[in-house]
Design an enzyme around this catalytic site. Structure first.
Site, PDB file in Angstrom:
ATOM      1  N   GLY A   1     -21.465 112.346 -78.282  1.00 15.44           N
ATOM      2  CA  GLY A   1     -22.042 112.041 -76.973  1.00 15.44           C
ATOM      3  C   GLY A   1     -21.183 111.072 -76.197  1.00 15.44           C
ATOM      4  O   GLY A   1     -20.246 110.460 -76.736  1.00 15.44           O
ATOM      5  N   SER A   2     -21.492 110.938 -74.917  1.00 13.72           N
ATOM      6  CA  SER A   2     -20.752 110.020 -74.051  1.00 13.72           C
ATOM      7  C   SER A   2     -21.016 108.576 -74.464  1.00 13.72           C
ATOM      8  O   SER A   2     -22.014 108.288 -75.129  1.00 13.72           O
ATOM      9  CB  SER A   2     -21.165 110.236 -72.592  1.00 13.72           C
ATOM     10  OG  SER A   2     -20.953 111.582 -72.206  1.00 13.72           O
ATOM     11  N   PRO A   3     -20.145 107.664 -74.059  1.00 12.14           N
ATOM     12  CA  PRO A   3     -20.392 106.247 -74.387  1.00 12.14           C
ATOM     13  C   PRO A   3     -21.710 105.763 -73.795  1.00 12.14           C
ATOM     14  O   PRO A   3     -22.041 106.063 -72.645  1.00 12.14           O
ATOM     15  CB  PRO A   3     -19.197 105.525 -73.741  1.00 12.14           C
ATOM     16  CG  PRO A   3     -18.122 106.565 -73.646  1.00 12.14           C
ATOM     17  CD  PRO A   3     -18.830 107.862 -73.411  1.00 12.14           C
TER      18      PRO A   3
ATOM     19  N   THR B   1     -24.811 106.478 -74.875  1.00 12.92           N
ATOM     20  CA  THR B   1     -25.967 107.378 -74.963  1.00 12.92           C
ATOM     21  C   THR B   1     -26.865 107.062 -76.150  1.00 12.92           C
ATOM     22  O   THR B   1     -27.942 107.663 -76.267  1.00 12.92           O
ATOM     23  CB  THR B   1     -25.500 108.837 -75.054  1.00 12.92           C
ATOM     24  OG1 THR B   1     -24.515 108.960 -76.091  1.00 12.92           O
ATOM     25  CG2 THR B   1     -24.889 109.288 -73.742  1.00 12.92           C
ATOM     26  N   GLY B   2     -26.465 106.179 -77.037  1.00 13.46           N
ATOM     27  CA  GLY B   2     -27.356 105.747 -78.111  1.00 13.46           C
ATOM     28  C   GLY B   2     -26.990 106.237 -79.486  1.00 13.46           C
ATOM     29  O   GLY B   2     -27.855 106.317 -80.358  1.00 13.46           O
TER      30      GLY B   2
ATOM     31  N   GLU C   1     -19.192 104.580 -41.715  1.00 15.64           N
ATOM     32  CA  GLU C   1     -20.321 104.909 -42.586  1.00 15.64           C
ATOM     33  C   GLU C   1     -21.368 105.733 -41.850  1.00 15.64           C
ATOM     34  O   GLU C   1     -22.019 106.602 -42.447  1.00 15.64           O
ATOM     35  CB  GLU C   1     -20.946 103.630 -43.148  1.00 15.64           C
ATOM     36  CG  GLU C   1     -19.976 102.691 -43.859  1.00 15.64           C
ATOM     37  CD  GLU C   1     -19.180 103.388 -44.935  1.00 15.64           C
ATOM     38  OE1 GLU C   1     -19.671 104.371 -45.514  1.00 15.64           O
ATOM     39  OE2 GLU C   1     -18.037 102.956 -45.208  1.00 15.64           O
TER      40      GLU C   1
ATOM     41  N   ASP D   1     -12.027 108.721 -49.665  1.00 15.76           N
ATOM     42  CA  ASP D   1     -12.720 109.965 -49.322  1.00 15.76           C
ATOM     43  C   ASP D   1     -11.777 111.161 -49.425  1.00 15.76           C
ATOM     44  O   ASP D   1     -12.153 112.222 -49.936  1.00 15.76           O
ATOM     45  CB  ASP D   1     -13.273 109.871 -47.889  1.00 15.76           C
ATOM     46  CG  ASP D   1     -14.207 108.686 -47.712  1.00 15.76           C
ATOM     47  OD1 ASP D   1     -14.859 108.316 -48.707  1.00 15.76           O
ATOM     48  OD2 ASP D   1     -14.277 108.140 -46.596  1.00 15.76           O
TER      49      ASP D   1
END
Length: 653
Positions: A211-213, A215-216, A434, A511
């Site tokens: 899993g991604s960093p 995520t537990g 903006e 952008d």
């Protein structure tokens, strides 16, 4: 101090072992000193005051000497007042006559020679001291708590968690129900193996958490330790890596030897990609050491000798670099994906972390979860902590929804930089920039709703328009991509329309970068260019080794590369023209929104909609939330990055 430190710190053994050993040797040296003093002290103290030989003769003549003891080199005696004395004996033939004349009692005794044991002790004391220091140093080098000593290179550094304090269970793990269910079955197998064995089931040898960093994954491993009720060893993949060839393999062997003594048990290897990368990925001794360590790990997990009762749980966020032999069944029978939570998972995670925080009645976990798409469990924990810190700084007793909103803005957009000095022209250009993003977003049907627009500098941006999706999305549609491209170009076109072609600033650099990256993915990865077709030309995402990559793109000719560049330019310029069309048609709304941003500095999405509709936004007239720094020092336009212009990239895009 974390839980591991509490459980594995120096107090675990009743104190610091270095200090205990040092005190032992200090006691030994003090005892030796006392021993020497006992041998030397009494013989010198009982012989009395040392006087010159001439003084001794004078006292004999005066009749103040009552008794003498004559030895070869020394004379000791007692005066008439019972005081003892001592002097060196000289070759004086008249001494005996003088003593007789004064009726002095004379005793002759041989000279006391040196004590042989004392001589041996004194001569051997330096050697004993050196031997003691060497023994002390070697003992500490061989200890080294889990192989940390210089003589314990090959010892495993795995630590066994007892979970006496800070115990984590599956009740503390939320938002990843499928992963928790997979690991709950392993815990049930350890608690009651007969339940599965009677149907021929075998205990899994390993589970790989992917899993991604944030995520537990590590939290899940700690929950296994808290639920299983069996010994739980934890080690990092980097603990196996050493500069000396063979040390890592020795540590793997030692770790499994320790685990066998405590079976059934669980061994958790965090960041296993540090040692489990593809073999043959390079040359050199460092790589040879890593490959030998991996080979030993493969053999221990599934070799000729069965390690019954030892379950390996590993975690990584780079499964693409792991060796295929490590991933096959028999080593890691299960690969448990730990994804980023959806909205229901985020609600459960927030509720877990909010239990420790006093909340105001206006806090709703569902509302906060809806506004945090793509957040991991660690991000949500940080969000709750930031909100609590903000409330504490304000002196509040409860954490309100306003603190959660401020914390969310800080996490997603960066901290406010109100101390930055901006000229009126800079503020005006930022407001129109903006406002251009916001107006294009409002008139693009596929665009995500605006969450907030601000001209207060945050992080590295002078202003920002933040959009959030209404729900979690797992695919990226073509119409939304074109909408994001036009929103990206809205700021640049607004500057051109209001200030003229020659006054366009470098503020749109971020952008343009995002728009170009999106257009490149559309052409080279997602096949959304009719001219190029559904062929992948993107750079490989996986790790290549020895000139080979499993995800290598198709070969392209110079003509194809030119076609791809022209399609990317066409798509980006299409978004530019779409933004120009929308802002030209709604230039009055552009002026209205820019003026409101100059007045209020920050507007929510609902306030922008009411403003464009001609309604009252519900604020006091002419009182901005907090004014920017007074004008006086302009900021160079070449260093004015802005963004992000759009919503977070959906998962799977």
């Amino acid at each position: 101090m974390n839980d591991n430190d509490k459980q594995n710190g120096p107090d675990n053994n009743g104190g610091n072992p270095w200090m205990k050993s040092l005190l032992i040797w200090v006691g030994i040296l003090v005892s030796l000193a006392i021993f020497v003093q006992l041998f030397n002290g009494p013989s010198t103290q009982t012989q009395g005051q040392v006087i010159p030989y001439s003084t001794f003769l004078n006292r004999v003549d005066e009749g103040s000497v009552r008794e003498v003891n004559i030895a070869t080199n020394t004379i000791t005696g007692i005066q008439t007042n019972d005081e003892k004395f001592r002097t060196n004996a000289l070759n004086d033939p008249n001494l005996i006559e003088r003593l007789r004349a004064k009726n002095v009692v004379m005793n002759a005794r041989p000279e006391e020679g040196p004590n042989i044991w004392m001589a041996i002790l004194v001569q051997s004391l330096p050697f004993l001291l050196f031997l003691g220091i060497a023994f002390f140093v070697l003992r500490q080098m061989q200890k080294g708590g889990g192989g940390g000593g210089a003589m314990g290179f090959g010892k495993s550094r795995a630590r066994m968690l007892t979970q006496k304090e800070g115990k984590v269970t599956f009740d503390d793990v939320a938002g990843i129900d499928e992963a928790r269910a997979e690991l709950t079955e392993i815990v049930d197998f350890l608690k009651d193996p007969t339940k599965f064995a009677r149907l021929g089931g075998k205990i899994p040898k390993g589970a790989l958490l992917v899993g991604s960093p944030g995520t537990g994954k590590t939290l899940l491993a700690r929950a296994i330790a808290g639920e299983a009720g069996v010994p739980f060893f934890t080690i990092s993949g980097s603990d196996f890596v050493e500069m000396f060839v063979g040390v890592g393999a020795s540590r793997v062997r030692d770790m499994f030897e320790q685990a066998k003594k405590s079976a059934p048990c669980i061994v958790f290897i965090d960041e296993i990609d540090a040692v489990g990368r593809h073999r043959g990925a390079g040359l050199g001794n460092g790589n040879d050491e890593r490959e030998q360590t991996l080979n030993q790990l493969l053999v221990e997990m599934d070799g000729f000798e069965a390690n019954e009762g030892i379950i390996i749980v590993a975690a990584t966020n780079r499964p693409d670099v792991l060796d295929p032999a490590l991933l096959r069944p028999g080593r890691f029978d299960r690969q448990v994906v730990v994804p980023r939570p959806d909205i229901e998972g985020r609600i459960k995670i927030l509720q877990v972390h909010m239990k420790k925080v006093p909340l105001a009645p206006d806090v709703d976990a569902r509302v906060i979860a809806r506004g945090t798409p793509g957040f991991s469990g660690a991000d949500l924990a940080n969000l709750v902590n930031e909100a609590a810190l903000m409330a504490a700084r304000k002196g509040k007793r409860l954490v309100a929804n306003s603190e959660f909103e401020e914390a969310k803005d800080k996490v997603m957009m960066g901290a406010e930089r109100r101390s930055m000095v901006m000229t009126d022209d800079e503020k005006r250009m930022t407001a129109y920039h903006e406002a251009g993003h916001a107006i294009v977003s409002l008139h693009e049907p596929a665009s995500d709703p605006i969450h907030k627009a601000t001209i207060i500098p945050r992080g590295r941006a002078l202003g920002m328009v933040m959009r959030l999706p209404e729900r979690d999305s797992y695919s990226y549609h073509r119409d939304k991509m074109y909408a994001n491209l036009s929103v990206a170009m809205g700021g640049r076109i607004a500057e051109e329309i209001i200030f003229g072609y020659d006054k366009v600033s470098s503020g749109a650099s971020g952008d343009i970068q995002q728009a170009t990256s999106l257009a490149r993915d559309m052409v080279t990865r997602w096949g959304m260019s009719d001219a190029v077709g559904p062929v992948e030309y993107a750079e490989p995402q996986g790790e290549s080794f020895l000139g080979y990559s499993s995800s290598a793109p198709a070969r392209m000719s110079n003509k194809t590369a030119e076609l791809i560049d022209s399609e990317i330019k066409r798509i980006v310029e299409g978004g530019l023209e779409r933004a120009r069309q929308l802002l030209t048609e709604h230039v009055d709304q552009l002026h209205t929104l820019a003026g409101a941003l100059l007045e209020y500095e920050t507007l929510s999405g609902d306030e922008i909609k009411r403003l464009i509709a001609g309604e009252d936004i519900g604020r006091d007239e002419g009182t901005p939330s907090t004014p920017l720094a007074a004008a006086g020092t302009s900021i160079p336009k070449t260093r004015r990055p802005r963004g992000p212009f759009g919503s977070p990239t959906p998962q799977g895009a």
